[in-house]
Design a protein around this motif. Structure first.
Motif, PDB file in Angstrom:
ATOM      1  N   UNK A  64      41.871  -5.505  40.023  1.00  0.00           N
ATOM      2  CA  UNK A  64      42.649  -6.052  41.137  1.00  0.00           C
ATOM      3  C   UNK A  64      43.781  -6.951  40.661  1.00  0.00           C
ATOM      4  N   UNK A  65      43.753  -7.330  39.388  1.00  0.00           N
ATOM      5  CA  UNK A  65      44.705  -8.331  38.876  1.00  0.00           C
ATOM      6  C   UNK A  65      45.773  -7.735  37.957  1.00  0.00           C
ATOM      7  N   UNK A 114      37.572   2.338  42.294  1.00  0.00           N
ATOM      8  CA  UNK A 114      38.345   1.627  43.315  1.00  0.00           C
ATOM      9  C   UNK A 114      39.818   2.022  43.336  1.00  0.00           C
ATOM     10  N   UNK A 115      40.393   2.292  42.151  1.00  0.00           N
ATOM     11  CA  UNK A 115      41.792   2.716  42.099  1.00  0.00           C
ATOM     12  C   UNK A 115      41.982   4.008  42.877  1.00  0.00           C
ATOM     13  N   UNK A 181      50.412   1.462  38.889  1.00  0.00           N
ATOM     14  CA  UNK A 181      49.948   0.691  40.041  1.00  0.00           C
ATOM     15  C   UNK A 181      50.432  -0.745  39.929  1.00  0.00           C
ATOM     16  N   UNK A 182      50.455  -1.422  41.059  1.00  0.00           N
ATOM     17  CA  UNK A 182      50.810  -2.836  41.112  1.00  0.00           C
ATOM     18  C   UNK A 182      49.551  -3.645  41.400  1.00  0.00           C
ATOM     19  N   UNK A 330      40.072  -5.895  47.998  1.00  0.00           N
ATOM     20  CA  UNK A 330      39.220  -6.443  46.938  1.00  0.00           C
ATOM     21  C   UNK A 330      38.236  -5.398  46.433  1.00  0.00           C
ATOM     22  N   UNK A 331      38.666  -4.140  46.346  1.00  0.00           N
ATOM     23  CA  UNK A 331      37.720  -3.087  45.996  1.00  0.00           C
ATOM     24  C   UNK A 331      37.183  -3.235  44.579  1.00  0.00           C
ATOM     25  N   UNK A 332      38.012  -3.651  43.628  1.00  0.00           N
ATOM     26  CA  UNK A 332      37.515  -3.819  42.263  1.00  0.00           C
ATOM     27  C   UNK A 332      36.489  -4.937  42.191  1.00  0.00           C
ATOM     28  N   UNK A 333      36.726  -6.011  42.926  1.00  0.00           N
ATOM     29  CA  UNK A 333      35.762  -7.111  42.920  1.00  0.00           C
ATOM     30  C   UNK A 333      34.475  -6.730  43.650  1.00  0.00           C
ATOM     31  N   UNK A 334      34.597  -5.981  44.738  1.00  0.00           N
ATOM     32  CA  UNK A 334      33.402  -5.469  45.398  1.00  0.00           C
ATOM     33  C   UNK A 334      32.625  -4.546  44.465  1.00  0.00           C
ATOM     34  N   UNK A 335      33.349  -3.675  43.771  1.00  0.00           N
ATOM     35  CA  UNK A 335      32.700  -2.756  42.841  1.00  0.00           C
ATOM     36  C   UNK A 335      32.068  -3.507  41.682  1.00  0.00           C
TER      37      UNK A 335
END
Length: 394
Positions: A64-65, A114-115, A181-182, A330-335
């Motif tokens: 996410x970052x 997530x991407x 991606x951004x 926040x999909x990466x953090x959820x994952x």
């Protein structure tokens, strides 16, 4: 996202996940090659899974970052170096240390998931998640078969060295394939890695999905950590390649997970979870005759592990779709929260399975799997579970 890119990303997931699972097939060869007890050599499997859990917690939130392409390519390159170091390890402690590092860095599958979910419409996330998971399954199965056969012919070091070379090639390919991606957030790293804990506290549906997968994956890991000990022990007296061929039977899950994903898109996650938990409990019963040896025992192991694989992987698709729908930003953090819990469950399952096998034999492992499946089912049927609405964002 084109179909070609999706398939290439699925292959990347398969190579990465294979690096976590192929040590399960060669741990008896490690014991013989390094002159250590089999249960000590099984620490290599546990160390890899523990490292994977740490990598998910510490590195996956960076999806996410940071832009995905440099993050993924860097992780794959470090994994390649770690695999080569493991293949050259002079003893068990350095091998265990290298295994932890392999696990930490080979976390591109939970970064890619997530991407990819953010690149497709909401009503295709089950299908895309199922395709990526099918790639992961293919890598997991082929890696065990490859490692068991190559290790039997050339020694336990050969699978690590070949996997290191293949992973290095993958790093070059991904440098051109991963979509640009951004970043989704500008949070500083300390708050970024704490965020999954906050999400676990704030999102009951996330906690539920984490619990389901931790228990079911714990049973799955218990079986696949100890079945190598069973097949190479006095009951069957087979070589390490037998573990790989048994794992290859689970190739049917590559077909089942995309189907499960489409069913989740149509029916929601909860009905699929229910069927999968019942399947895990049934697999524990089917695996029991494996203690008998001979053709009857082999047939039980084939059918039981296939049923367990299909149930675990299909349940993972259902859980992932539920998790991805909670917070699109926040999909990466959820994952991270989800996969960390899942692989901590798998790590504990590997440890508990080894202890159960050492103390009670194969029947103890089957009892552990049945117990974990029953606990998940009791929670699933005993709590109210409102199905979250699926976000319509792409």
């Amino acid at each position: 996202m084109s179909r070609r890119v999706l398939l290439l990303l699925a292959v990347a997931c398969g190579v990465a996940v294979g690096n976590v699972y192929f040590p399960q097939a060669v741990s008896p060869l490690v014991a013989a090659g390094l002159g250590v007890p089999p249960d000590s050599a099984a620490l290599v499997v546990t160390a890899t899974q523990l490292g994977y859990s740490l990598g998910i917690f510490l590195l996956v939130p960076l999806g996410d970052r940071l832009p995905h392409r440099p993050l993924i390519v860097s992780l794959v390159a470090v994994t390649a170096v770690s695999l080569l170091a493991a293949g050259a390890a002079p003893g068990l402690p350095p091998l265990v240390g290298a295994s932890v590092l392999i696990g930490v860095t080979t976390v591109i599958a939970p970064v890619i998931g997530p991407m990819a979910a953010g690149l497709v419409a909401a009503d295709r996330r089950g299908e895309v998640s199922g395709t990526l998971l099918a790639g992961s399954i293919g890598g997991m199965l082929l890696a065990r078969t490859f490692a068991g056969n190559v290790g039997e012919w050339l020694g336990w070091r050969a699978p690590y060295l070949v996997a290191g070379a293949l992973t290095a090639v993958l790093a070059v390919v991904l440098a051109y394939v991963v979509p640009k991606s951004a970043p989704a957030t500008r949070q500083r790293y300390p708050s970024l890695i704490i965020e999954p804990l906050r999400l676990l506290r704030a999102e009951p549906e996330l906690r539920r999905s984490c619990f389901y997968q931790a228990t079911i994956f714990g049973g799955f890991s218990a079986v696949w950590t100890t079945v190598a000990l069973l097949l190479t022990g006095p009951t069957y007296g087979m070589g390490a390649e037998a573990v790989g061929w048994l794992a290859l039977v689970g190739a049917a899950t590559m077909v089942c997970t995309p189907i499960a994903g489409r069913q989740v898109d149509r029916r929601g996650s909860d009905p699929i979870n229910l069927v999968c938990m019942i399947g895990v409990i049934a697999s524990a019963a089917v695996l029991i005759p494996g203690v008998l040896g001979g053709w009857v025992g082999l047939a039980a192991l084939v059918v039981g592990t296939l049923l367990l694989d299909v149930a675990m992987q299909s349940g993972m698709v259902a859980n992932l779709v539920r998790v991805y729908a909670l917070r699109p930003d926040a999909r990466s953090r959820l994952n991270t929260a989800y996969m960390t819990c899942a692989y901590l469950g798998g790590t504990l399952g590997s440890w508990a399975g080894t202890r159960a096998y050492t103390t009670l034999g194969w029947l103890g492992v089957c009892g552990l799997v049945g117990l974990l499946g029953a606990v998940a089912l009791a929670v699933h049927t005993g709590l109210p579970r409102p199905e979250p609405s699926v976000s319509a964002d792409a």
